[in-house]
Design a protein around this motif. Structure first.
Motif, PDB file in Angstrom:
ATOM      1  N   GLU A 131       0.857  -1.187   0.000  1.00  0.00           N
ATOM      2  CA  GLU A 131       0.000   0.000   0.000  1.00  0.00           C
ATOM      3  C   GLU A 131       0.890   1.233   0.000  1.00  0.00           C
ATOM      4  OE1 GLU A 131      -2.564   1.949   3.424  1.00  0.00           O
ATOM      5  OE2 GLU A 131      -3.597   0.186   2.579  1.00  0.00           O
ATOM      6  N   VAL A 132       0.492   2.285  -0.712  1.00  0.00           N
ATOM      7  CA  VAL A 132       1.309   3.487  -0.800  1.00  0.00           C
ATOM      8  C   VAL A 132       0.503   4.710  -0.386  1.00  0.00           C
ATOM      9  CG1 VAL A 132       0.805   3.733  -3.275  1.00  0.00           C
ATOM     10  CG2 VAL A 132       2.769   4.918  -2.295  1.00  0.00           C
ATOM     11  N   THR A 133       1.125   5.554   0.394  1.00  0.00           N
ATOM     12  CA  THR A 133       0.562   6.843   0.778  1.00  0.00           C
ATOM     13  C   THR A 133       1.489   7.934   0.243  1.00  0.00           C
ATOM     14  OG1 THR A 133      -0.432   5.962   2.800  1.00  0.00           O
ATOM     15  CG2 THR A 133      -0.104   8.341   2.688  1.00  0.00           C
ATOM     16  N   THR A 134       0.931   8.847  -0.535  1.00  0.00           N
ATOM     17  CA  THR A 134       1.710   9.931  -1.119  1.00  0.00           C
ATOM     18  C   THR A 134       1.484  11.207  -0.320  1.00  0.00           C
ATOM     19  OG1 THR A 134       1.201   8.910  -3.251  1.00  0.00           O
ATOM     20  CG2 THR A 134       2.316  11.035  -3.308  1.00  0.00           C
ATOM     21  N   ILE A 135       2.544  11.965  -0.105  1.00  0.00           N
ATOM     22  CA  ILE A 135       2.487  13.194   0.693  1.00  0.00           C
ATOM     23  C   ILE A 135       3.143  14.314  -0.098  1.00  0.00           C
ATOM     24  CG2 ILE A 135       3.084  14.253   2.915  1.00  0.00           C
ATOM     25  CD1 ILE A 135       3.533  11.309   3.936  1.00  0.00           C
ATOM     26  N   THR A 136       2.514  15.466  -0.168  1.00  0.00           N
ATOM     27  CA  THR A 136       3.101  16.595  -0.890  1.00  0.00           C
ATOM     28  C   THR A 136       4.278  17.166  -0.100  1.00  0.00           C
ATOM     29  OG1 THR A 136       1.637  18.227   0.135  1.00  0.00           O
ATOM     30  CG2 THR A 136       0.881  17.225  -1.933  1.00  0.00           C
ATOM     31  N   PRO A 137       5.253  17.789  -0.786  1.00  0.00           N
ATOM     32  CA  PRO A 137       6.415  18.350  -0.087  1.00  0.00           C
ATOM     33  C   PRO A 137       6.031  19.550   0.767  1.00  0.00           C
ATOM     34  CG  PRO A 137       6.429  19.014  -2.385  1.00  0.00           C
ATOM     35  CD  PRO A 137       5.330  18.000  -2.248  1.00  0.00           C
ATOM     36  N   THR A 138       6.829  19.814   1.775  1.00  0.00           N
ATOM     37  CA  THR A 138       6.599  20.976   2.623  1.00  0.00           C
ATOM     38  C   THR A 138       6.888  22.264   1.847  1.00  0.00           C
ATOM     39  OG1 THR A 138       8.859  20.757   3.451  1.00  0.00           O
ATOM     40  CG2 THR A 138       7.115  19.771   4.779  1.00  0.00           C
ATOM     41  N   GLY A 185      -5.602  11.684  -3.958  1.00  0.00           N
ATOM     42  CA  GLY A 185      -5.788  11.386  -2.540  1.00  0.00           C
ATOM     43  C   GLY A 185      -4.578  11.671  -1.689  1.00  0.00           C
ATOM     44  N   ALA A 186      -3.585  12.343  -2.238  1.00  0.00           N
ATOM     45  CA  ALA A 186      -2.360  12.620  -1.480  1.00  0.00           C
ATOM     46  C   ALA A 186      -2.651  13.459  -0.240  1.00  0.00           C
ATOM     47  CB  ALA A 186      -1.353  13.346  -2.364  1.00  0.00           C
ATOM     48  N   ILE A 187      -1.897  13.225   0.802  1.00  0.00           N
ATOM     49  CA  ILE A 187      -1.989  14.059   2.001  1.00  0.00           C
ATOM     50  C   ILE A 187      -1.279  15.381   1.705  1.00  0.00           C
ATOM     51  CG2 ILE A 187      -1.334  14.291   4.424  1.00  0.00           C
ATOM     52  CD1 ILE A 187      -1.458  11.268   4.672  1.00  0.00           C
ATOM     53  N   ASP A 188      -1.990  16.487   1.876  1.00  0.00           N
ATOM     54  CA  ASP A 188      -1.471  17.783   1.436  1.00  0.00           C
ATOM     55  C   ASP A 188      -0.704  18.481   2.555  1.00  0.00           C
ATOM     56  OD1 ASP A 188      -0.856  20.010   0.016  1.00  0.00           O
ATOM     57  OD2 ASP A 188      -2.912  20.481  -0.577  1.00  0.00           O
ATOM     58  N   GLY A 229     -10.633   7.120   1.249  1.00  0.00           N
ATOM     59  CA  GLY A 229      -9.390   6.585   0.724  1.00  0.00           C
ATOM     60  C   GLY A 229      -8.269   7.583   0.639  1.00  0.00           C
ATOM     61  N   ARG A 230      -8.383   8.701   1.338  1.00  0.00           N
ATOM     62  CA  ARG A 230      -7.420   9.777   1.186  1.00  0.00           C
ATOM     63  C   ARG A 230      -6.014   9.330   1.519  1.00  0.00           C
ATOM     64  NH1 ARG A 230      -7.343  14.931   0.249  1.00  0.00           N
ATOM     65  NH2 ARG A 230      -5.796  16.307   1.149  1.00  0.00           N
ATOM     66  N   GLY A 231      -5.107   9.551   0.557  1.00  0.00           N
ATOM     67  CA  GLY A 231      -3.699   9.355   0.820  1.00  0.00           C
ATOM     68  C   GLY A 231      -3.190   7.950   0.676  1.00  0.00           C
ATOM     69  N   ALA A 232      -4.027   6.959   0.397  1.00  0.00           N
ATOM     70  CA  ALA A 232      -3.533   5.599   0.338  1.00  0.00           C
ATOM     71  C   ALA A 232      -4.170   4.829  -0.793  1.00  0.00           C
ATOM     72  CB  ALA A 232      -3.798   4.887   1.662  1.00  0.00           C
TER      73      ALA A 232
END
Length: 294
Positions: free
Chosen positions: A195-202, A238-241, A286-289
């Motif tokens: 499973e993958v969770t994507t996160i935007t850069p700071t 769905g990436a975590i912002d 399903g946000r982020g994953a």
């Protein structure tokens, strides 16, 4: 060439905070004994190996003390214990210096879980300072060797990094970042079954960046980082912002370079991510994953 002979212990400690030679691709593929890593770092910093060991120990002590402080907050403990990570799972972080940081959010998460006790997942940090999305594709074999069940991707800051005093050539265009992230997500879910969770850069602070990097041929643009964050969201709706929430964060959350979070900033990142990771349903279906395909 960087001259490290004049480094004091504060500068050495800062260097060691972001540098783990064990994660360098060549040394990951052809590992050497731990004492040789210490000797390598000592040679790079022009100091005895004992100084390196003491400075790393001081960073570890600060990490555990910070995690203990976080665990003193009931809301933090509840979010930590609500994480959907089961005993025996392998949760792997892939990122750049923001995640490679020995005092960073992922290391704080690992230390928190250890101090909280009980059976939990194994956390593996494969982040390497300076990495771009393309760099991670190149060392995908090392991610595969880690046998993850879940992967947390926090990349993009170095895709926006520009080099050259006059030209300012970026390491990646927004289109290239999007392509690389889609490739990584596909490789992780299909090839690894994880499973993958994507996160935007700071976000970065432009005024501090301009002041800190005025005399060197490397630079970051807040607008370019924002473009990369948009590319991340486009590649994964769905990436975590994290970019949006750090764009207006407290000034004390960033170091003087305007790019790297302070320890307070890393705590802020972790508490924000914990809330999203522990209860994704509150923030959108399903946000982020993404679960692996059947």
């Amino acid at each position: 060439m960087i001259n490290t002979s004049g480094y004091g212990d504060d500068e050495r400690r800062h260097f060691l905070r972001y540098t783990r030679t064990q994660r360098w691709p060549m040394l990951g593929r052809f590992p050497v004994a731990a004492p040789l890593h210490t000797e390598l770092l000592a040679g790079m910093l022009s100091c005895p190996a004992g100084v390196v060991e003491d400075l790393i120990a001081s960073l570890d002590d600060e990490l555990r003390a910070t995690a203990a402080q976080l665990l003193g907050d009931e809301t933090y403990r509840r979010a930590l214990r609500a994480l959907p990570y089961r005993p025996g799972e392998r949760v792997v972080a892939v990122g750049d210096s923001i995640t490679a940081d020995r005092l960073g959010w992922f290391e704080l998460l690992r230390a928190s879980l250890e101090l909280d006790g009980g059976d939990g997942p194994t956390l593996v940090n494969l982040s390497v300072s300076g990495d771009t999305t393309a760099d991670v594709i190149e060392r995908f074999d090392l991610l595969q060797a880690a046998e993850p069940s879940r992967v947390l991707l926090l990349l993009g800051t170095n895709d926006a990094r520009a080099h050259g005093r006059a030209g300012g050539y970026r390491m990646a265009t927004t289109a290239e970042t999007g392509r690389n992230l889609r490739a990584l997500r596909h490789l992780i879910t299909r090839d690894l079954g994880a499973e993958v969770t994507t996160i935007t850069p700071t976000a970065v602070d432009q005024a501090r960046v301009d002041a800190s990097f005025a005399d060197v041929p490397v630079h970051w643009s807040a607008a370019a980082v924002a473009e990369i964050a948009a590319a991340v969201r486009d590649a994964d709706p769905g990436a975590i912002d994290l970019h949006e929430v750090t764009r207006t964060a407290a000034p004390g959350n960033l170091q003087d370079d305007g790019v790297h979070p302070t320890v307070a900033g890393q705590r802020f990142i972790l508490t924000f991510l914990l809330d999203r990771l522990a209860a994704p349903a509150r923030h959108g279906s399903g946000r982020g994953a993404v679960a692996p395909s059947a």
